[in-house]
Design an enzyme around this catalytic site. Structure first.
Site, mmCIF file in Angstrom:
data_model
loop_
_atom_site.group_PDB
_atom_site.id
_atom_site.type_symbol
_atom_site.label_atom_id
_atom_site.label_comp_id
_atom_site.label_asym_id
_atom_site.label_seq_id
_atom_site.Cartn_x
_atom_site.Cartn_y
_atom_site.Cartn_z
ATOM 1 N N CYS A 1 35.526 41.746 35.229
ATOM 2 C CA CYS A 1 36.826 42.253 34.789
ATOM 3 C C CYS A 1 37.185 41.695 33.412
ATOM 4 O O CYS A 1 36.687 42.188 32.412
ATOM 5 C CB CYS A 1 37.891 41.971 35.840
ATOM 6 S SG CYS A 1 39.264 43.114 35.702
ATOM 7 N N HIS B 1 35.666 44.201 40.508
ATOM 8 C CA HIS B 1 35.404 42.881 41.084
ATOM 9 C C HIS B 1 34.380 42.978 42.207
ATOM 10 O O HIS B 1 34.772 43.096 43.380
ATOM 11 C CB HIS B 1 36.709 42.279 41.635
ATOM 12 C CG HIS B 1 37.686 41.911 40.567
ATOM 13 N ND1 HIS B 1 37.684 40.686 39.952
ATOM 14 C CD2 HIS B 1 38.690 42.625 40.002
ATOM 15 C CE1 HIS B 1 38.651 40.646 39.052
ATOM 16 N NE2 HIS B 1 39.272 41.810 39.064
ATOM 17 N N GLU C 1 32.756 40.780 43.596
ATOM 18 C CA GLU C 1 32.809 39.632 44.517
ATOM 19 C C GLU C 1 33.538 39.944 45.828
ATOM 20 O O GLU C 1 33.277 39.322 46.844
ATOM 21 C CB GLU C 1 33.445 38.410 43.833
ATOM 22 C CG GLU C 1 34.924 38.517 43.474
ATOM 23 C CD GLU C 1 35.194 39.088 42.081
ATOM 24 O OE1 GLU C 1 34.338 39.839 41.558
ATOM 25 O OE2 GLU C 1 36.277 38.795 41.523
#
Ligand code: GLN
Length: 552
Positions: free
Chosen positions: A382, A508, A510
């Site tokens: 990001c 994102h 993750e």
């Protein structure tokens, strides 16, 4: 009928109630039940999206774009489910709803009170979980500890629910802490006794007491907790701090908690749990594996919780490849003062995670420049993409003027700029580009090789984006847009040519990594990192038998 398990906390916070809830969810899923988890947060903010990571840790984003507590990350990772916006409720949301109904005149002149109006709204929101997820068993975790003024309406709602639902459909699990007195070398149960008493005074009797501790819990302590807590001994579950978070479901399973909970809910296991994958993951985590170092260059590095999902995603990918990922936490402002560069230089990879605000951005840009020039594997998430683009245009044009308009409104080269639909937004809460959006991968790129798919959906949380006016300049300079939104308007992934691994995403990744299913981009990144560190040979995967076990 839906069954509910309510989790409350006693004595102190931060003892891992969220992980415990997540682990219990896994125990039930392993026995064939569909599970969802809801977190009730007693603070007055509508959601944590506007809160500082220093106050709250990471903001975890769901598929539907809800900005939630980081515990939802534990739930999703441990149970391998996708939750939705009803799974995180705050006092702010509850009051906002009740007050707007009052303004509409929905209460027909009644006096609005905590009981029943606020408690009814809490119960309505709890009821939305099975409705929207279809879960058979719903776990509800209340933030904070019993005794907090803020959590009283939530606890009162839960108390009422036992009568609404019936005993066989509801269970109360109280998670407490046993302090260790160094002088006498003993664990103390008194605070647990007090917090059970406090809970009783609100009208809730726990069915299970999970006693968290850093030290072994002897049987006489369990007897004592059972006696004072008025539960059977089987219902007292000692949970000693685990070396690795993912060990918690295995520990609770060994202590028989899965069977006990189902028995109390009048259910039988539908299948035998299969822990092979988990055991495998935890065994690797507890072994001494070859180490790789990542310099995580961020703004909130003192508080590791601010980057929880990134840390987990690195661990998932590392263990899948048989390496132990160690993080060098680097404060980006220090790099601006020429401090702590050794932590970046010692590392085998650089990572710039998400972030907001200008503090430390120049330090991050310098770390990115270092990674690009020295050909150190880089992953940008990001803000980590936006600053890579800034750095690259600065390099191409040979001036430090290019910037994101988030940090320099008047820059002559606004290479990162507000998305057009963001320009007129005044409210800060819940107004970013949030949640799952598709991204088309461009063949022949590192990203497309990593995913091995043409179209992926990833979770977003941003207001700014790559300014399309700079695309051709970036392209000519050697940047590839390896992921683009299907309408072609938004850059989603960039990478740099002639570099072993310099990849950054506007989203994102993750948030979608799971212990047994590491995210493809993290996997590809760690592979590049491990190659640079010279520690893996992908042809010959690691043999655990031959590695010394780590001492607990
Ligand atoms: N501040 C940037 C934006 O709003 C990046 C956000 C992030 O890193 N999550 O676009």
């Amino acid at each position: 009928m839906t069954k509910y398990i309510f989790l409350t906390g006693g004595v102190v916070s931060s003892v891992g109630k969220g992980v415990t809830a997540a682990a219990i969810g896994r125990l039930l899923k392993e026995r064939g039940f569909s599970v969802a988890v809801q977190k009730l947060d007693p603070y007055i903010n509508v959601d944590p999206g506007t809160m500082s990571p220093y106050q709250h840790g990471e903001v975890f984003v769901l598929d539907d774009g809800a900005e939630t507590d980081l515990d939802l990350g534990h739930y999703e990772r441990f149970i391998d489910i996708s939750l939705n916006q009803v799974c995180n409720v705050t006092t702010g949301q509850v009051y906002a709803e009740v007050i707007s109904k009052e303004r509409r005149g929905d209460y027909l002149g009644g006096t609005i009170q905590v009981i029943p109006h606020i408690t009814n709204e809490i119960k309505r929101r709890i009821g939305l979980v099975p409705k929207t997820t279809g879960a058979e068993i719903v776990l509800v975790e209340i933030g904070g500890t019993v005794g907090d003024i803020e959590s009283l309406p939530f606890l009162e709602a839960l108390r009422q629910m036992r009568t609404d639902l019936g005993r066989e459909n509801s269970l109360y699990v109280h998670v407490t802490w046993l302090p260790y007195i160094g002088a006498t070398g003993e664990l103390k149960t008194k605070p647990t006794q007090h917090s059970v008493r406090e809970l009783r005074s609100i009208g809730i009797s726990p069915d299970v007491i999970i006693a968290r501790s850093d030290h072994p819990v002897t049987h006489d302590l369990i007897e004592k907790i059972a006696l004072f807590g008025d539960v059977e001994e089987r219902a007292v579950v000692p949970l000693i701090t685990a070396l690795n978070l993912y060990e918690v479901p295995l520990v609770l399973d060994r202590l028989g908690l899965g069977e006990f909970l189902l028995e109390r809910l009048g259910e039988k296991p539908r299948r035998k749990p299969d822990w092979d994958e988990w055991e495998n993951f935890v065994t690797k985590a507890k072994h001494i594996l070859p180490e790789v170092k990542i310099a995580l260059v961020g703004k909130y590095v003192e508080l590791h919780d601010a980057y929880f999902s990134v840390r987990e995603a690195l661990e998932h990918a590392g263990l899948a490849l048989g390496v132990d990922v160690k993080i060098n936490w680097v404060h980006s402002s220090d790099l601006e003062k020429d401090k702590n560069w050794e932590y970046v230089k010692q590392a085998d990879g650089v990572l710039v995670p998400g972030g907001f605000g200008s503090r430390g951005t120049e330090g991050k840009i310098r770390a990115i420049r270092y990674a690009r020039e020295e050909k150190v594997p880089y992953l940008g998430l990001c803000l980590g993409l936006q600053l890579l683009v800034v750095e690259f245009v600065r390099h191409i044009l040979n001036t430090d003027e290019p910037n994101s308009t988030e940090f320099d409104r008047g820059t002559t080269y606004p290479v990162i700029d507000l998305m057009p639909d963001q320009r007129d937004i005044a409210d800060m809460g819940g107004t970013m580009r949030l949640g799952l959006y598709p991204c088309e991968l461009q063949p022949g790129t590192i990203a497309s090789a990593a995913y091995d798919q043409a179209l992926v959906n990833e979770r977003h949380r941003h207001r700014f984006e790559v300014n399309n006016a700079y695309r051709s300049l970036l392209n000519q300079g050697g940047m590839v847009f390896s992921g683009i939104s299907p309408d072609g308007r938004l850059v989603e992934i960039v990478e740099i040519k002639n570099h072993p691994f310099m990849v950054a995403t506007q989203f994102h990744p993750e948030f979608l990594s799971r212990p047994n299913r590491p995210h493809p981009l993290f996997l590809a990144y760690i592979e590049a990192v491990a190659k640079r560190a010279g520690v893996i040979d992908t042809q010959h995967p690691i043999n655990l038998e031959s590695i010394e076990s780590r001492k607990s």
